[in-house]
Design a protein around this motif. Structure first.
Motif, PDB file in Angstrom:
ATOM      1  N   GLU A   1       7.237  18.768  12.165  1.00 28.64           N
ATOM      2  CA  GLU A   1       6.407  18.131  11.141  1.00 28.64           C
ATOM      3  C   GLU A   1       7.133  16.902  10.579  1.00 28.64           C
ATOM      4  O   GLU A   1       8.342  16.911  10.421  1.00 28.64           O
ATOM      5  CB  GLU A   1       6.142  19.107   9.985  1.00 28.64           C
ATOM      6  CG  GLU A   1       5.419  20.365  10.381  1.00 28.64           C
ATOM      7  CD  GLU A   1       3.971  20.139  10.740  1.00 28.64           C
ATOM      8  OE1 GLU A   1       3.347  19.212  10.174  1.00 28.64           O
ATOM      9  OE2 GLU A   1       3.461  20.885  11.583  1.00 28.64           O
ATOM     10  N   LYS A   2       6.380  15.875  10.256  1.00 25.50           N
ATOM     11  CA  LYS A   2       6.966  14.712   9.587  1.00 25.50           C
ATOM     12  C   LYS A   2       6.994  15.025   8.097  1.00 25.50           C
ATOM     13  O   LYS A   2       5.952  15.168   7.475  1.00 25.50           O
ATOM     14  CB  LYS A   2       6.136  13.463   9.870  1.00 25.50           C
ATOM     15  CG  LYS A   2       6.724  12.225   9.263  1.00 25.50           C
ATOM     16  CD  LYS A   2       6.611  11.069  10.221  1.00 25.50           C
ATOM     17  CE  LYS A   2       7.089   9.790   9.596  1.00 25.50           C
ATOM     18  NZ  LYS A   2       8.507   9.608   9.654  1.00 25.50           N
ATOM     19  N   VAL A   3       8.196  15.176   7.559  1.00 26.64           N
ATOM     20  CA  VAL A   3       8.347  15.485   6.139  1.00 26.64           C
ATOM     21  C   VAL A   3       8.992  14.310   5.421  1.00 26.64           C
ATOM     22  O   VAL A   3       9.723  13.524   6.029  1.00 26.64           O
ATOM     23  CB  VAL A   3       9.168  16.774   5.905  1.00 26.64           C
ATOM     24  CG1 VAL A   3       8.422  17.990   6.408  1.00 26.64           C
ATOM     25  CG2 VAL A   3      10.538  16.688   6.534  1.00 26.64           C
ATOM     26  N   HIS A   4       8.722  14.222   4.141  1.00 26.98           N
ATOM     27  CA  HIS A   4       9.215  13.115   3.328  1.00 26.98           C
ATOM     28  C   HIS A   4       9.924  13.708   2.114  1.00 26.98           C
ATOM     29  O   HIS A   4       9.269  14.155   1.172  1.00 26.98           O
ATOM     30  CB  HIS A   4       8.065  12.211   2.895  1.00 26.98           C
ATOM     31  CG  HIS A   4       7.137  11.878   4.006  1.00 26.98           C
ATOM     32  ND1 HIS A   4       7.439  10.928   4.956  1.00 26.98           N
ATOM     33  CD2 HIS A   4       5.948  12.403   4.367  1.00 26.98           C
ATOM     34  CE1 HIS A   4       6.459  10.873   5.833  1.00 26.98           C
ATOM     35  NE2 HIS A   4       5.548  11.760   5.501  1.00 26.98           N
TER      36      HIS A   4
ATOM     37  N   ILE B   1       7.099   7.969   0.073  1.00 27.51           N
ATOM     38  CA  ILE B   1       6.033   8.862  -0.365  1.00 27.51           C
ATOM     39  C   ILE B   1       4.820   8.656   0.535  1.00 27.51           C
ATOM     40  O   ILE B   1       4.374   7.534   0.736  1.00 27.51           O
ATOM     41  CB  ILE B   1       5.659   8.587  -1.834  1.00 27.51           C
ATOM     42  CG1 ILE B   1       6.894   8.756  -2.724  1.00 27.51           C
ATOM     43  CG2 ILE B   1       4.539   9.506  -2.287  1.00 27.51           C
ATOM     44  CD1 ILE B   1       6.697   8.287  -4.149  1.00 27.51           C
ATOM     45  N   GLN B   2       4.284   9.746   1.052  1.00 34.01           N
ATOM     46  CA  GLN B   2       3.135   9.678   1.943  1.00 34.01           C
ATOM     47  C   GLN B   2       1.999  10.540   1.389  1.00 34.01           C
ATOM     48  O   GLN B   2       2.149  11.208   0.369  1.00 34.01           O
ATOM     49  CB  GLN B   2       3.533  10.147   3.341  1.00 34.01           C
ATOM     50  CG  GLN B   2       4.565   9.264   4.012  1.00 34.01           C
ATOM     51  CD  GLN B   2       4.065   7.866   4.280  1.00 34.01           C
ATOM     52  OE1 GLN B   2       2.942   7.673   4.730  1.00 34.01           O
ATOM     53  NE2 GLN B   2       4.882   6.872   3.995  1.00 34.01           N
TER      54      GLN B   2
ATOM     55  N   ARG C   1      -2.960  12.232  -6.318  1.00 30.54           N
ATOM     56  CA  ARG C   1      -3.636  13.187  -5.414  1.00 30.54           C
ATOM     57  C   ARG C   1      -2.918  13.291  -4.061  1.00 30.54           C
ATOM     58  O   ARG C   1      -3.527  13.266  -2.999  1.00 30.54           O
ATOM     59  CB  ARG C   1      -5.090  12.810  -5.229  1.00 30.54           C
ATOM     60  CG  ARG C   1      -5.912  13.025  -6.472  1.00 30.54           C
ATOM     61  CD  ARG C   1      -7.392  12.844  -6.188  1.00 30.54           C
ATOM     62  NE  ARG C   1      -8.202  13.314  -7.281  1.00 30.54           N
ATOM     63  CZ  ARG C   1      -8.532  12.596  -8.348  1.00 30.54           C
ATOM     64  NH1 ARG C   1      -8.102  11.363  -8.455  1.00 30.54           N
ATOM     65  NH2 ARG C   1      -9.291  13.094  -9.289  1.00 30.54           N
ATOM     66  N   LEU C   2      -1.593  13.407  -4.151  1.00 28.72           N
ATOM     67  CA  LEU C   2      -0.778  13.538  -2.952  1.00 28.72           C
ATOM     68  C   LEU C   2      -0.285  14.972  -2.827  1.00 28.72           C
ATOM     69  O   LEU C   2      -0.016  15.648  -3.822  1.00 28.72           O
ATOM     70  CB  LEU C   2       0.414  12.575  -3.010  1.00 28.72           C
ATOM     71  CG  LEU C   2       0.062  11.095  -3.117  1.00 28.72           C
ATOM     72  CD1 LEU C   2       1.316  10.261  -3.282  1.00 28.72           C
ATOM     73  CD2 LEU C   2      -0.737  10.640  -1.914  1.00 28.72           C
ATOM     74  N   ASP C   3      -0.148  15.417  -1.615  1.00 29.65           N
ATOM     75  CA  ASP C   3       0.329  16.763  -1.328  1.00 29.65           C
ATOM     76  C   ASP C   3       1.850  16.794  -1.459  1.00 29.65           C
ATOM     77  O   ASP C   3       2.530  15.867  -1.023  1.00 29.65           O
ATOM     78  CB  ASP C   3      -0.092  17.141   0.099  1.00 29.65           C
ATOM     79  CG  ASP C   3       0.281  18.557   0.447  1.00 29.65           C
ATOM     80  OD1 ASP C   3       0.120  19.443  -0.405  1.00 29.65           O
ATOM     81  OD2 ASP C   3       0.757  18.776   1.575  1.00 29.65           O
ATOM     82  N   PHE C   4       2.388  17.878  -2.042  1.00 30.79           N
ATOM     83  CA  PHE C   4       3.836  17.974  -2.209  1.00 30.79           C
ATOM     84  C   PHE C   4       4.290  19.422  -2.340  1.00 30.79           C
ATOM     85  O   PHE C   4       3.500  20.309  -2.640  1.00 30.79           O
ATOM     86  CB  PHE C   4       4.295  17.182  -3.443  1.00 30.79           C
ATOM     87  CG  PHE C   4       3.797  17.759  -4.740  1.00 30.79           C
ATOM     88  CD1 PHE C   4       4.541  18.708  -5.425  1.00 30.79           C
ATOM     89  CD2 PHE C   4       2.583  17.360  -5.264  1.00 30.79           C
ATOM     90  CE1 PHE C   4       4.081  19.245  -6.612  1.00 30.79           C
ATOM     91  CE2 PHE C   4       2.110  17.894  -6.441  1.00 30.79           C
ATOM     92  CZ  PHE C   4       2.859  18.846  -7.120  1.00 30.79           C
ATOM     93  N   LEU C   5       5.579  19.611  -2.095  1.00 30.96           N
ATOM     94  CA  LEU C   5       6.290  20.862  -2.364  1.00 30.96           C
ATOM     95  C   LEU C   5       7.477  20.518  -3.245  1.00 30.96           C
ATOM     96  O   LEU C   5       7.877  19.360  -3.325  1.00 30.96           O
ATOM     97  CB  LEU C   5       6.839  21.478  -1.067  1.00 30.96           C
ATOM     98  CG  LEU C   5       5.901  21.822   0.058  1.00 30.96           C
ATOM     99  CD1 LEU C   5       6.699  22.287   1.273  1.00 30.96           C
ATOM    100  CD2 LEU C   5       4.936  22.903  -0.372  1.00 30.96           C
ATOM    101  N   VAL C   6       8.056  21.543  -3.854  1.00 32.68           N
ATOM    102  CA  VAL C   6       9.294  21.379  -4.604  1.00 32.68           C
ATOM    103  C   VAL C   6      10.309  22.324  -3.980  1.00 32.68           C
ATOM    104  O   VAL C   6      10.025  23.501  -3.774  1.00 32.68           O
ATOM    105  CB  VAL C   6       9.103  21.713  -6.102  1.00 32.68           C
ATOM    106  CG1 VAL C   6      10.425  21.637  -6.840  1.00 32.68           C
ATOM    107  CG2 VAL C   6       8.075  20.796  -6.727  1.00 32.68           C
TER     108      VAL C   6
ATOM    109  N   ARG D   1       0.847  -1.187   0.000  1.00 27.16           N
ATOM    110  CA  ARG D   1       0.000   0.000   0.000  1.00 27.16           C
ATOM    111  C   ARG D   1       0.880   1.234   0.000  1.00 27.16           C
ATOM    112  O   ARG D   1       1.965   1.227   0.575  1.00 27.16           O
ATOM    113  CB  ARG D   1      -0.900   0.011   1.231  1.00 27.16           C
ATOM    114  CG  ARG D   1      -1.920  -1.069   1.200  1.00 27.16           C
ATOM    115  CD  ARG D   1      -2.874  -0.904   2.360  1.00 27.16           C
ATOM    116  NE  ARG D   1      -3.819  -2.007   2.328  1.00 27.16           N
ATOM    117  CZ  ARG D   1      -4.411  -2.469   3.384  1.00 27.16           C
ATOM    118  NH1 ARG D   1      -4.186  -1.953   4.568  1.00 27.16           N
ATOM    119  NH2 ARG D   1      -5.266  -3.464   3.275  1.00 27.16           N
ATOM    120  N   LEU D   2       0.376   2.292  -0.595  1.00 22.87           N
ATOM    121  CA  LEU D   2       1.130   3.529  -0.701  1.00 22.87           C
ATOM    122  C   LEU D   2       1.553   4.045   0.669  1.00 22.87           C
ATOM    123  O   LEU D   2       2.689   4.461   0.866  1.00 22.87           O
ATOM    124  CB  LEU D   2       0.292   4.589  -1.428  1.00 22.87           C
ATOM    125  CG  LEU D   2       0.970   5.910  -1.694  1.00 22.87           C
ATOM    126  CD1 LEU D   2       2.198   5.721  -2.563  1.00 22.87           C
ATOM    127  CD2 LEU D   2       0.006   6.872  -2.343  1.00 22.87           C
TER     128      LEU D   2
END
Length: 187
Positions: free
Chosen positions: A43-46, A15-16, A67-72, A8-9
């Motif tokens: 914060e838990k960051v990935h 990747i979360q 449909r996952l949240d992300f930053l660059v 599972r993802l």
């Protein structure tokens, strides 16, 4: 892809669902993961390492499709600014508000190694007493040093010496605190 592998993802470690941060390379991944641990970031960051900025749009498309949240997170070079502009125009369709929050450029820092003061770079990364008159990234480039060997030496030193965040000087602490504060505001 993950379901075909029987996973599972949310069970895989990289990747979360949220707080994913796409970065440009594995070296940046190692430094930032270690500094997040040392700073005890709330914060838990990935961090998701790309294989160069040219592959970031593909990674963004995949995360958007899932449909996952992300930053660059990009360093401050002309090429990275071009990448940021390309992402704003193509991925975010010129949506300035969304892109400003989702694309972070580490202004003034050409590579992640430049977040360290020269003193801390010599002490924790190079582990040498030498004079450096250029930026840390320029020193690495001018002397043909392997960034992978340097980050490995850094991680070994930090862990073997039980280094804590307060062991770094004020400039290094300020740089990383500002970066992580900016990340925290964008999450």
């Amino acid at each position: 892809i993950y379901s075909m592998m029987g996973s599972r993802l949310n069970e895989q470690p990289l990747i979360q669902q949220k707080n994913n941060i796409i970065i440009e390379d594995i070296i940046t991944y190692y430094y930032l993961n270690e500094m997040v641990r040392l700073i005890d970031f709330p914060e838990k960051v990935h961090f998701i390492p790309s294989t160069g900025e040219s592959h970031i749009p593909v990674m963004m498309n995949i995360l958007m499709g899932w449909r996952l949240d992300f930053l660059v997170l990009l360093c401050d070079t002309a090429e990275k600014w071009e990448t940021a502009d390309f992402l704003r125009k193509t991925i975010f369709l010129q949506a300035e508000e969304s892109s400003v929050k989702k694309i972070i450029v580490m202004e003034g820092f050409r590579n992640v190694e430049d977040l360290f003061s020269t003193i801390d770079f010599k002490r924790f990364v190079l582990q040498k007493r030498i004079g450096i008159t250029e930026s840390n990234s320029e020193y690495i480039e001018n002397n043909g040093l392997s960034r992978m060997i340097l980050v490995t030496a850094f991680l070994n030193y930090i862990r073997n010496e039980n280094t804590a965040f307060p062991d770094f000087d004020a400039e290094t602490r300020k740089n990383f605190n500002q970066l992580f504060e900016r990340i925290k505001k964008s999450l």
